[in-house]
Motif scaffolding. Structure first.
Motif, mmCIF file in Angstrom:
data_model
loop_
_atom_site.group_PDB
_atom_site.id
_atom_site.type_symbol
_atom_site.label_atom_id
_atom_site.label_comp_id
_atom_site.label_asym_id
_atom_site.label_seq_id
_atom_site.Cartn_x
_atom_site.Cartn_y
_atom_site.Cartn_z
ATOM 1 N N UNK A 50 -2.500 -1.342 -10.559
ATOM 2 C CA UNK A 50 -3.363 -2.524 -10.380
ATOM 3 C C UNK A 50 -2.546 -3.791 -10.152
ATOM 4 N N UNK A 51 -1.434 -3.903 -10.869
ATOM 5 C CA UNK A 51 -0.603 -5.108 -10.732
ATOM 6 C C UNK A 51 -0.055 -5.209 -9.305
ATOM 7 N N UNK A 52 0.429 -4.091 -8.797
ATOM 8 C CA UNK A 52 0.989 -4.089 -7.441
ATOM 9 C C UNK A 52 -0.091 -4.448 -6.420
ATOM 10 N N UNK A 53 -1.261 -3.840 -6.597
ATOM 11 C CA UNK A 53 -2.354 -4.092 -5.646
ATOM 12 C C UNK A 53 -2.730 -5.569 -5.660
ATOM 13 N N UNK A 76 -1.091 -6.749 -2.115
ATOM 14 C CA UNK A 76 -1.944 -6.185 -1.062
ATOM 15 C C UNK A 76 -3.204 -7.025 -0.855
ATOM 16 N N UNK A 77 -3.866 -6.753 0.262
ATOM 17 C CA UNK A 77 -5.167 -7.377 0.521
ATOM 18 C C UNK A 77 -6.138 -6.267 0.933
ATOM 19 N N UNK A 78 -7.424 -6.527 0.788
ATOM 20 C CA UNK A 78 -8.439 -5.616 1.325
ATOM 21 C C UNK A 78 -8.806 -4.446 0.435
ATOM 22 N N UNK A 79 -8.468 -4.510 -0.867
ATOM 23 C CA UNK A 79 -8.749 -3.363 -1.737
ATOM 24 C C UNK A 79 -10.259 -3.099 -1.851
#
Ligand code: SF4
Length: 279
Positions: free
Chosen positions: A244-247, A251-254
Motif C-alpha cells: 500500500x505504501x508503494x502504491x 503510482x497513480x490510477x489504483x
C-alpha cells in the motif's frame, strides 16, 4: 578458447572488448596473432562476467571466419551485385552520402552494437545526415517492453544494473529464458536464490529456465498474458497483498485499476490462460 597454431614461437596480442553475442555485455579479450583472431578469453576484472564467459561468447569469434560470411564489399551495378575493393566501396558510399537528402537516408543498427556504437550511429544520422531515420532490430523484439516500461517506470530500458539482480527477493520473469539467452544474468538470479529469493516464470514454453530456475512456472496458453496478469493483480488486491505504501507514494490510477479488475471474472480468466487459480 585459444587455438595455438603449430610451429614457430608466436606471442598473441590480447585486445579487450565487449562480447557481441548477447546483451549481457561481458568483457572479453580477443586474441590476435598475425592479424587473425585465433581465440577469445574472458576479461577477468570485468564486473559483468567476473572472469567467466558462456559457451556462446567463448565461440563467438568463429563468426568472423564462417565460410558463408560476406568478406568483400559488393556494389550493385546494373542491377547486379559486383565485388569491389574497400576503397571503391568507401568512395561509392561517400559520394552517395554527399548527395543524400535527410529523408532519403536511413541507418540500420544492430542489437549487437555496444552502447558506445549505438550512440555514435545515432549521432551520425542526426548530426551529419540531419535525419531521425534510425532503426534497429530491437524494434521487433523490444517494442512491447519499451511501451510498457516507459509509462510505468519512466524509461524503456532495464531500470536496474545487472549487479542489483542479486539483491532481489522475488523475480517475475515473463516470456524470457535467461538460462540460455542471458547466461550471466541467470547466474545472478541463481545467487539471489541462494539467499532465499523466489522465481516465478510466466512462459508457455517448457524451457531450461522453467525446469532449472523457476520455483513456480505459470505455463499459460500462448497469447493469454493479459488474462493471467489481470488474474494475478485481482487476487493480490482482493486478498490485500499489495504494497500500500508503494502504491500511494509511487503510482497513480489504483482506483481505476480496481474498478477494471472488479469487472473481470477469475474463473473465466483462468479458463482463458489455462493457469489454475490455485497456482
Ligand atoms: S553471456 Fe555469453 S554471449 Fe552473452 S555477453 Fe556474456 S559471454 Fe557473450
Amino acid at each position: 578458447m585459444v587455438q595455438i597454431p603449430s610451429g614457430g614461437c608466436h606471442v598473441p596480442r590480447y585486445e579487450p572488448t565487449i562480447c557481441p553475442y548477447c546483451s549481457c555485455g561481458c568483457g572479453i579479450y580477443v586474441v590476435i596473432e598475425d592479424g587473425r583472431v585465433i581465440g577469445q578469453e574472458p576479461w577477468a576484472e570485468h564486473p559483468i562476467n567476473e572472469g567467466g564467459n558462456c559457451p556462446k561468447g567463448r565461440n563467438a569469434f568463429q563468426f568472423l571466419y564462417a565460410e558463408d560470411r560476406l568478406k568483400t564489399p559488393l556494389i550493385r551495378r546494373d542491377g547486379k551485385l559486383v565485388e569491389s575493393t574497400w576503397n571503391e566501396a568507401l568512395d561509392y558510399i561517400t559520394e552517395k552520402l554527399k548527395k543524400a537528402e535527410p529523408n532519403e537516408f536511413g541507418m540500420l543498427a544492430s542489437g549487437k552494437n555496444t552502447n558506445e556504437d549505438a550512440y555514435t550511429i545515432q549521432k551520425f544520422a542526426r548530426v551529419v545526415m540531419g535525419t531521425n531515420n534510425v532503426e534497429y532490430c530491437g524494434r521487433l523484439c523490444h517494442s512491447s517492453t519499451a511501451a510498457g516500461l516507459g509509462p510505468t517506470v519512466g524509461s524503456g530500458v532495464m531500470p536496474v544494473s545487472q549487479l542489483d539482480l542479486e539483491t532481489a527477493d522475488c523475480f517475475l520473469l515473463v516470456g524470457i529464458n535467461p538460462k540460455e539467452t542471458f547466461p550471466m544474468m541467470a547466474k545472478r538470479i541463481m545467487r539471489a536464490k541462494e539467499g532465499g529469493a523466489k522465481v516465478i516464470l510466466i512462459d508457455p514454453r517448457n524451457t531450461v529456465t522453467a525446469r532449472e530456475l523457476a520455483d513456480i512456472h505459470l505455463q499459460l496458453e500462448v497469447g493469454t498474458d493479459v488474462a493471467l496478469i489481470n488474474s494475478m493483480m485481482k487476487l493480490v488486491l482482493t486478498e490485500g497483498l499489495e504494497n500500500k505504501k508503494f502504491i500511494e507514494e509511487r503510482t497513480t490510477g489504483i482506483e481505476e485499476l480496481r474498478k477494471h479488475l472488479d469487472s473481470l471474472d477469475l474463473e473465466e480468466m483462468a479458463e482463458t490462460s489455462k493457469v489454475p487459480i490455485e497456482l
